[in-house]
Design an enzyme around this catalytic site. Structure first.
Site, mmCIF file in Angstrom:
data_model
loop_
_atom_site.group_PDB
_atom_site.id
_atom_site.type_symbol
_atom_site.label_atom_id
_atom_site.label_comp_id
_atom_site.label_asym_id
_atom_site.label_seq_id
_atom_site.Cartn_x
_atom_site.Cartn_y
_atom_site.Cartn_z
ATOM 1 N N LYS A 1 7.285 -0.345 6.528
ATOM 2 C CA LYS A 1 6.847 0.995 6.139
ATOM 3 C C LYS A 1 8.095 1.806 5.773
ATOM 4 O O LYS A 1 8.993 1.986 6.602
ATOM 5 C CB LYS A 1 6.096 1.681 7.280
ATOM 6 N N ASP B 1 -6.811 7.955 17.243
ATOM 7 C CA ASP B 1 -7.249 7.842 15.843
ATOM 8 C C ASP B 1 -7.741 6.417 15.556
ATOM 9 O O ASP B 1 -7.339 5.789 14.574
ATOM 10 C CB ASP B 1 -6.115 8.220 14.893
ATOM 11 N N GLY C 1 0.823 -1.210 0.000
ATOM 12 C CA GLY C 1 0.000 0.000 0.000
ATOM 13 C C GLY C 1 0.846 1.244 0.000
ATOM 14 O O GLY C 1 2.064 1.200 0.125
ATOM 15 N N GLY D 1 0.801 5.443 1.421
ATOM 16 C CA GLY D 1 0.150 6.431 2.264
ATOM 17 C C GLY D 1 0.766 7.806 2.124
ATOM 18 O O GLY D 1 1.517 8.078 1.187
ATOM 19 N N ASN E 1 34.315 -24.910 25.990
ATOM 20 C CA ASN E 1 35.743 -25.092 25.724
ATOM 21 C C ASN E 1 36.586 -23.883 26.112
ATOM 22 O O ASN E 1 37.804 -23.871 25.920
ATOM 23 C CB ASN E 1 35.982 -25.435 24.246
ATOM 24 N N ASP F 1 30.190 -21.359 27.851
ATOM 25 C CA ASP F 1 31.335 -21.572 26.950
ATOM 26 C C ASP F 1 32.099 -22.820 27.401
ATOM 27 O O ASP F 1 33.026 -22.741 28.219
ATOM 28 C CB ASP F 1 32.229 -20.331 26.963
ATOM 29 N N ASP G 1 10.976 -9.157 33.259
ATOM 30 C CA ASP G 1 11.180 -7.716 33.406
ATOM 31 C C ASP G 1 10.863 -7.208 34.811
ATOM 32 O O ASP G 1 10.968 -6.013 35.095
ATOM 33 C CB ASP G 1 10.378 -6.928 32.368
#
Length: 481
Positions: A68, A162, A46, A48, A463, A461, A393
């Site tokens: 966008k 809106d 689309g 805009g 190794n 980790d 959180d």
């Protein structure tokens, strides 16, 4: 144009490594790679005011995204620049199944790029035009989801401003596809819901008080009422030959509920409609109050597929990640590698368990779910321990993405293919191992010292070479099973 709007989005976070949390918003960042190094553009979706929206595929994960593309030349004014940066700032705060998700953003010399979910079902407006007048049952399904998204926004002191049919989109073309609220350019974050003075939004969906330049979060409720009216009747509640007449009609607030299209509409639907499109904002119903209206219980049958929920809750109760890197990878997989069907199934479960409709699960929600769905006797102390493990959180609740992480089918999601995709995403320079620098980059956490990230790597980790190779990575993740 001066300093880049994206640069201004950088925030100062807590520099204490012990306060660091691996939460989903950590992955929403400005990607410093070139957009074409990360995504293949497929087709135009689309166009805009500010640019174009493209369908694209992530090169590593193969996930489809909507991008966008905003031309820098189109946002020269301070107002347009604010709307652009505001949309990113707000979306980074949001984590709800009925709100579009921002994944990351890019910038080059000519454009800004916002990468979001790809919502293949299209606008609710197109769905309504295709199906004409919707039944009360179908309308209730969509209005409830719209109200849930707004209830969540208002709980975070965010006003959309809106809400309209064009800004409500369907996740897919499936019958039970989730509704998603989009376009947060005109939204506002407020410390308190005092009256706003600057009118924003689309006139047909604005309440009377907006034209007096004195309105608050109840403007979103009015807008949903307008949408409910349109879906049920196929008509706009207020009209006029021009903008002046339309505004006069809205400010008079004479709601017309007569004619053949209303003959079969139930009294409970009309009652809710009047409470949503109430001229006095002080008397207008809130989102939480609206969600408890009897019209929804009469028209929506919440599915309780016990076997499905049983499995999801069992995953939730047994979730455990001993290392921060494990949690980071699970978070990445939940947000970037889960298929739409998998996520939709878990989203329905989350919404079923979220009895308050506030977009989060409390200790009480979890306790009720365990006793009601799987019939398991579990102590409140055990619930506290489970919630603490999942609540990455530290909010005191299980948020939507946290729920996805903990409740997904780990045997299915931790497949060799997906683990290799996740490894490639974390191994940002393609050297064949994940380093502390890689984790710092993908989590956008440059404010924390390197020693912290090296410590995270050292935990897994095997190794001792200072990095996590693919075998160590897979061993670490499969230990979660």
């Amino acid at each position: 144009m001066g300093c880049s709007p994206l640069r201004k989005l950088k925030t100062i976070r807590n520099r204490d490594p012990e306060a660091f949390t691996v939460c989903p918003t950590r992955f929403i960042r400005e990607n410093t790679h070139k957009i074409l190094e990360v995504y293949n553009f497929c087709s135009l979706l689309g166009e805009g005011t500010y640019g174009k929206v493209h369908l694209a595929t992530h090169i590593i994960t193969n996930q489809q995204r909507a991008i966008k593309v905003v031309s820098k030349r189109s946002i020269k004014t301070t107002k347009l620049r604010f709307e652009f940066t505001n949309e990113i700032s707000v979306l980074k705060m949001l984590d709800h199944p009925n709100i579009i998700k921002l994944h990351e953003f890019f910038e080059d010399d000519s454009n800004y790029y916002l990468v979001t979910d790809y919502l293949s079902g299209g606008e609710l407006l197109d769905f309504m035009i295709k199906n004409k007048v919707l039944s009360e049952q179908v309308t209730a399904k969509y209005i409830k989801q719209a109200l849930e998204s707004v209830a969540y926004l208002h709980s975070k002191n965010i006003i959309h401003r809106d809400i309209k049919l064009e800004n409500l989109m369907l996740e897919s073309n499936e019958p039970n596809a989730l509704l998603k609220l989009i376009d947060f350019g005109t939204s506002v974050i407020r410390s308190s819901f005092k009256d706003m003075k600057n009118r924003r939004g689309t006139i047909s969906y604005l309440p009377p008080e907006a034209f007096e330049n004195k309105y608050n979060e109840k403007c979103d409720i009015w807008s949903i009422g307008v949408i409910m009216y349109i879906l049920i009747s196929g008509k706009m509640p207020f009209g006029g030959r021009n903008e002046e007449e339309l505004i006069r009609c809205i400010t008079r607030s004479s709601l017309y509920i007569k004619g053949p299209e209303w003959a079969k509409i139930s009294p409970t639907a009309i009652d809710l409609l009047k409470k949503l499109i109430e001229p006095n904002p002080d008397l207008r119903i809130s989102a939480h109050e609206a969600l408890n209206h009897p019209w929804f219980s009469k028209n929506i049958i919440e599915s309780n597929e016990s076997s499905e929920l049983n499995g999801i809750l069992s995953n939730l109760l047994t979730f455990r990640a001993d290392f921060k890197l494990q949690k980071a990878v699970m978070c990445f997989i939940a947000n970037n590698l889960m298929g739409q069907e998998e996520k939709t199934e878990l989203s329905r479960a989350f919404k079923y368990l979220d009895t308050k409709g506030d977009g989060k699960l409390s200790e009480d929600d979890l306790y009720k779910a365990c006793t009601k769905v799987i019939g398991e006797r579990i102590s409140k102390d055990d619930i506290k321990k489970i919630l603490k493990e999942i609540d990455v959180d530290g909010s005191g609740y299980i948020d939507y993405s946290e729920f996805l992480i903990a409740s997904m089918n780990r045997e299915k999601i931790l497949s060799a293919e997906r683990l290799e995709m996740a490894f490639k995403a974390f191994d940002s320079n393609g050297c064949g191992k994940i380093t502390g620098e890689d984790i710092k980059e993908i989590l956008d956490s440059h404010e924390i010292e390197d020693s912290f990230w090296n410590k995270i790597i050292a935990e897994v980790d095997g190794n001792g070479d200072g990095g996590v190779d693919l075998k160590e990575f897979k061993d670490m993740m499969l230990a979660i099973l």
